[in-house]
Design a protein around this motif. Structure first.
Motif, short mmCIF file in Angstrom:
data_model
loop_
_atom_site.label_atom_id
_atom_site.label_comp_id
_atom_site.label_asym_id
_atom_site.label_seq_id
_atom_site.Cartn_x
_atom_site.Cartn_y
_atom_site.Cartn_z
N ASP A 1 29.05 42.63 91.31
CA ASP A 1 29.23 43.82 90.47
C ASP A 1 29.83 43.43 89.12
O ASP A 1 29.33 43.85 88.07
CB ASP A 1 30.11 44.82 91.20
CG ASP A 1 30.31 46.10 90.41
OD1 ASP A 1 29.36 46.90 90.35
OD2 ASP A 1 31.42 46.30 89.87
N THR B 1 24.21 53.80 92.01
CA THR B 1 23.43 52.80 92.73
C THR B 1 22.19 53.44 93.32
O THR B 1 22.08 54.67 93.39
CB THR B 1 24.27 52.12 93.84
OG1 THR B 1 23.54 51.01 94.37
CG2 THR B 1 24.61 53.08 94.97
N ALA C 1 28.12 54.89 93.30
CA ALA C 1 28.33 53.53 93.79
C ALA C 1 29.30 53.49 94.97
O ALA C 1 29.12 52.69 95.90
CB ALA C 1 28.82 52.63 92.66
#
Length: 133
Positions: free
Chosen positions: A30, A61, A108
């Protein structure tokens, strides 16, 4: 728990054996993707052959899930949008341009919960809504 995470095409998968190793590997991927300014698609595979993809390097995401037999159904995370626009762009191995319809985009944090559940269960996570694609 055992899983393999592929972050880059030109590197061997990382073998993980704990949630801490999973989280550390995803965190490093990340950070690198954010530094590059390119959300990256990583792949997680468990012992039964089931696989999971996840975009890292963004506050959003897109997840994917495939059974180890590689036959349908295939799954994509289902977000709250009902539209394709704006397209969410990510890159496999930080190189290969990939576009996702907005309807597959989720936060995310939810994606991280799903990947944890995946490596613990070796099956399709229940904490996410899925679309068969």
């Amino acid at each position: 728990m055992n899983a393999r995470i592929t972050v880059y095409d030109d590197e061997d998968p990382v073998e993980i054996h704990s949630i801490q190793e999973l989280e550390a590997t995803i965190s490093a991927a990340d950070i690198h993707a954010r530094d590059e300014g390119r959300p990256n698609i990583i792949f997680v595979e468990v012992g039964n052959g089931n696989s999971f993809s996840m975009v890292v390097g963004s506050d959003e995401t897109v997840l994917g899930f495939n059974y180890g037999h590689n036959d349908p159904p295939y799954y994509a995370s289902r977000g709250t949008a009902d539209t394709d626009e704006p397209i969410f762009t990510a890159f496999v191995a930080l190189r290969h341009h990939t576009e996702f319809p907005r309807r597959y985009v989720i936060p995310a944090e939810l994606g991280l919960a799903a990947v944890r559940e995946f490596v613990e269960s070796a099956d399709l996570p229940n904490c996410v809504t899925w679309d068969a694609v």
